[in-house]
Design an enzyme around this catalytic site. Structure first.
Site, mmCIF file in Angstrom:
data_model
loop_
_atom_site.group_PDB
_atom_site.id
_atom_site.type_symbol
_atom_site.label_atom_id
_atom_site.label_comp_id
_atom_site.label_asym_id
_atom_site.label_seq_id
_atom_site.Cartn_x
_atom_site.Cartn_y
_atom_site.Cartn_z
ATOM 1 N N ASP A 1 8.116 9.206 -3.630
ATOM 2 C CA ASP A 1 7.643 10.490 -4.159
ATOM 3 C C ASP A 1 8.840 11.420 -4.158
ATOM 4 O O ASP A 1 9.969 11.000 -3.870
ATOM 5 C CB ASP A 1 6.477 11.037 -3.310
ATOM 6 N N HIS B 1 6.961 13.054 -9.885
ATOM 7 C CA HIS B 1 7.073 12.858 -8.434
ATOM 8 C C HIS B 1 8.297 11.976 -8.124
ATOM 9 O O HIS B 1 8.231 11.076 -7.292
ATOM 10 C CB HIS B 1 5.793 12.217 -7.875
ATOM 11 N N ASP C 1 0.679 10.677 -12.070
ATOM 12 C CA ASP C 1 -0.067 11.917 -11.866
ATOM 13 C C ASP C 1 0.868 13.124 -11.895
ATOM 14 O O ASP C 1 2.056 12.999 -11.621
ATOM 15 C CB ASP C 1 -0.795 11.874 -10.507
ATOM 16 N N GLU C 2 0.283 14.265 -12.229
ATOM 17 C CA GLU C 2 0.947 15.564 -12.088
ATOM 18 C C GLU C 2 2.376 15.581 -12.634
ATOM 19 O O GLU C 2 3.293 16.032 -11.950
ATOM 20 C CB GLU C 2 0.958 15.982 -10.606
ATOM 21 N N TRP D 1 -8.802 10.043 -9.403
ATOM 22 C CA TRP D 1 -8.790 11.088 -8.355
ATOM 23 C C TRP D 1 -9.328 12.402 -8.892
ATOM 24 O O TRP D 1 -9.878 13.185 -8.143
ATOM 25 C CB TRP D 1 -7.398 11.237 -7.734
ATOM 26 N N PHE E 1 -8.519 12.230 2.535
ATOM 27 C CA PHE E 1 -8.571 12.350 3.989
ATOM 28 C C PHE E 1 -7.478 13.275 4.533
ATOM 29 O O PHE E 1 -7.298 13.384 5.739
ATOM 30 C CB PHE E 1 -8.477 10.965 4.647
ATOM 31 N N ASP E 2 -6.741 13.937 3.614
ATOM 32 C CA ASP E 2 -5.812 14.977 4.083
ATOM 33 C C ASP E 2 -6.529 16.326 4.145
ATOM 34 O O ASP E 2 -5.957 17.299 4.624
ATOM 35 C CB ASP E 2 -4.560 15.066 3.190
ATOM 36 N N TRP F 1 -2.639 11.579 2.330
ATOM 37 C CA TRP F 1 -1.387 12.201 1.886
ATOM 38 C C TRP F 1 -0.824 12.918 3.094
ATOM 39 O O TRP F 1 -1.575 13.543 3.846
ATOM 40 C CB TRP F 1 -1.662 13.198 0.749
ATOM 41 N N THR F 2 0.505 12.856 3.250
ATOM 42 C CA THR F 2 1.028 13.251 4.553
ATOM 43 C C THR F 2 1.916 14.496 4.552
ATOM 44 O O THR F 2 2.763 14.640 5.431
ATOM 45 C CB THR F 2 1.786 12.066 5.193
ATOM 46 N N GLU F 3 1.713 15.400 3.585
ATOM 47 C CA GLU F 3 2.522 16.633 3.609
ATOM 48 C C GLU F 3 2.494 17.282 4.996
ATOM 49 O O GLU F 3 3.517 17.712 5.504
ATOM 50 C CB GLU F 3 1.986 17.640 2.589
HETATM 51 C C1 ACM Z 1 -2.692 12.866 -6.438
HETATM 52 O O1 ACM Z 1 -3.348 13.286 -5.477
HETATM 53 N N1 ACM Z 1 -1.734 13.617 -6.974
HETATM 54 C C2 ACM Z 1 -2.932 11.566 -7.021
#
Ligand code: ACM
Length: 662
Positions: free
Chosen positions: A204, A278, A341-342, A408, A432-433, A482-484
């Site tokens: 990412d 990303h 994505d994005e 998603w 789950f974040d 997701w681990t931000e």
């Molecule tokens: C995503 O959460 N951007 C796939």
């Protein structure tokens, strides 16, 4: 007399304890389970009989038993002289019903003998996992139990086939890095739940985590950044390199080791190599492949970052394809996830070469340019015998021919109706974040949102509007961490459990077998298993708070002014109420001078401590005394607030009344 009563009480509590141990508490709930009389007792030197297909599962089961009990077990491919086995454990493919399919099993636990039958090694493995779950939770320990454990399993007859073939968990190792031992620990917990797919989010913006021999800078440059970032405490992680920089990566040998480890647990690993967005970690290492002038730099924050590959550069395709060749060599999985994505479109809009390419290829907009890029990647992926998987956005501008979609933010019904396979991972039930509880003062900082256990458990993977003939294209579902804001394994586990336990039941058990109350009963035992494994989890507690309303930017002034909510219906008993003001969005938070409860406009009680709700909340929870409700009285709650550095703030207000004990 007294002694007799005490003995009787002790015997009663022992009997109750034995019953509790013996009550099956399997997660995910099997398709069918019948309780039989009595229990099966594991004994030292017991034999596990296997046929050839079951030998490895037999050895694993013996190893697990040995670890937890300290006893020796025999694994034998010899039946007794008359061909009959009367005691011990038998794992076999002989006579397994075709209806068990690729992953199903059936088992009978009698007082002397356990028989597990399946058509495949995976089915036998899942039967063995069920047997482990029928035994006391201490069976999940990696060290021999201290003291006396009754190694007993209740006698049962089980037939069990999963509802969906994709029962997944996604781990983001880019925002924060988790080494191969930590990934293996997550695989162990997945196996306990019969989950079979790990989606490994390997790259990412914030870090590239997989060694690619042809492009060494991907890891020498792309795997490291100048700090843990995301506003996290530097001590929240140990993932620092020898030079003190934050990061890490897996060598190809590490990757092979983790894949082999997962395979023994019947878990397939799907790698995700994000493109064309990303991608800042890759472009920091190889800026010449990007769109726009750069400079590209690994960011210390999440969100949508600029820095995307240029589809107008043949060398970008060559690079990505060479990367994928090494990925194909490592990962035996059918699917390769390419993200998608994005993708911010601004860089392509400003890039003359991209605009020229769009004209030449007759592409109407940048969505179509992304689609053109994805189709080219897909042709390459298909030519190597693999299937492309991407996030919802790969549908924009036209879906590639054979691609599968990970939903998603929507697209499942559209994609499945056109015959594409789909994995469900909607933000509403699978992220789950998000926060697990509404009281943020009781939870570690999360990215936002609110995803309680009940909501995960309520997921129905088949979209309501999807015609029955396309249901087969919904492969299953997965939970994403997701681990931000998650920098260590204990925190990953806390976010995953018990929500991943719920998702296991959603994806494995028949829809008709789902029962949240019974699930929470079984969860207590399952949490004991996790405890034995040294795995962190959140203890489930039902949400006691009521959302009474909120505020919007239009209501917020720069000078202190009151906000009011009608709470007449909520004043149900005398007691104490905790009122929480929670910022949810906007550029600024609000300062809170006081919060008060009023009856017909007259103030009853005020909590006048100074609070703040915003990015880093400070004491935004207020405590008020609530009187016994009087008929006909109108109760309101008033908060004196002002915008903090601006008035663009949105938030929620919660009411949590604890009535006085009668
Ligand atoms: C995503 O959460 N951007 C796939």
């Amino acid at each position: 007399m007294k002694t007799k009563i005490l003995i009787a009480l002790a015997a009663l509590s022992l009997a109750t304890a034995a019953l509790a141990v013996n009550e099956p508490a399997i997660i995910p709930q099997p398709q069918s389970l019948t309780r039989l009389e009595g229990s099966f007792k594991l004994a030292e030197e017991m034999t596990i009989y296997t046929d050839a297909a079951a030998a490895e599962t037999g050895r694993m089961l013996a190893g697990k038993f040995r670890q937890a009990t300290g006893w020796q077990f025999r694994v034998s491919n010899q039946t007794s002289p008359d061909g009959k086995i009367t005691d011990g454990i038998l794992l076999t493919t002989a006579g397994a019903d075709a209806a068990l399919g690729e992953e199903g099993y059936e088992m009978t636990v009698n007082t002397n003998l356990v028989v597990i039958r399946a058509r495949t090694a995976a089915g036998l493995f899942y039967g063995a996992v069920t047997l482990v779950q029928l035994l006391p939770p201490e069976m999940c320990s990696s060290s021999a139990a201290n003291g006396q454990i009754a190694w007993e399993a209740p006698c049962v007859k089980i037939t069990d086939v999963p509802r969906f073939p994709w029962r997944g968990f996604m781990l983001d190792v880019s925002r924060h890095f988790f080494n191969q031992d930590e990934v293996k620990q997550m695989l162990n917990t997945m196996a306990l739940h019969k989950l079979n797919t790990l989606h490994w989010h390997l790259v990412d913006d914030n870090g590239w985590r997989i060694e690619i021999k042809k492009y060494p800078k991907l890891t020498s440059v792309g795997a490291w950044r100048d700090g843990v970032g995301f506003g996290m405490d530097k001590n929240s992680t140990t993932a620092y390199g020898p030079d003190g920089r934050y990061g890490g990566f897996y060598t190809q040998d590490d990757i092979r080791e983790v894949i082999a480890y997962a395979a023994r647990l019947h878990i397939t690993i799907i790698p995700e190599i994000e493109m064309p967005g990303h991608s800042l970690a890759a472009l920091t290492a190889y800026p010449e492949l990007g769109s726009g002038p750069g400079p590209f730099e690994i960011p210390l924050k999440g969100g949508v970052n600029p820095g995307i590959f240029s589809p107008a550069k043949p060398e970008a395709f060559e690079f990505l394809q060479n990367v994928l060749l090494e990925v194909f060599d490592l990962f035996p999985a059918k699917y390769i996830h390419i993200g998608g994505d994005e993708v911010p479109k601004e860089p392509w809009k400003k890039d003359a070469a991209c605009q020229a390419l769009m004209k030449q290829e007759n592409l109407k907009n940048e969505q179509e340019l992304q689609s053109w890029f994805t189709r080219r990647m897909e042709a390459f992926i298909n030519a190597h015998g693999k299937t492309l998987l991407g996030w919802s956005e790969i549908l924009e501008g036209g879906l590639a021919q054979n691609a599968a979609v990970m939903d998603w933010i929507g697209g499942a019904t559209e994609a499945a109706s056109k015959g594409h396979d789909v994995v469900m991972s909607p933000t509403s039930n699978c992220y789950f974040d998000y926060y697990q509880g509404r009281d943020h003062t009781e939870e570690p900082r999360a990215i936002g949102g609110y995803l309680p256990l009940e909501k995960v458990y309520a997921l129905e993977p088949i979209p309501a509007k999807l015609a029955p003939e396309f249901h087969k294209h919904i492969l299953g579902a997965q939970g994403n961490v997701w681990t931000e804001y998650i920098a260590n394994l204990k925190h990953v586990q806390y976010m995953a459990f018990p929500r991943l336990s719920a998702l296991a039941e959603v994806t494995w058990s028949p829809k008709t077998a789902r029962n949240f109350e019974d699930f929470t009963r079984r969860l207590k035992t399952n949490n004991q298993r996790l405890e034995q494994m040294g795995v962190n989890f959140r203890t489930y507690r039902p949400e006691t708070r009521t959302l009474i309303g909120g505020w919007k930017p239009a209501q917020i002034k720069s000078e202190p002014a009151p906000l009011e909510w009608d709470v007449t219906k909520l004043v149900t008993a005398a007691g104490n109420v905790r009122v929480s003001l929670e910022y949810t969005a906007g550029a600024c938070g609000i300062d809170i001078a006081w919060v008060a409860l009023l009856a017909d406009g007259a103030e009853l009680h005020r909590d006048a401590h100074v609070g703040f709700t915003g990015g880093s909340p400070r004491q935004p929870v207020y405590s008020l005394t609530v009187p016994s409700p009087k008929p006909g009285v109108h109760y309101t709650m008033r908060a004196q607030v002002s915008g903090s550095g601006g008035t663009d703030s949105t938030g929620n207000v919660f009411w949590d009344l604890k009535p006085l004990a009668k």
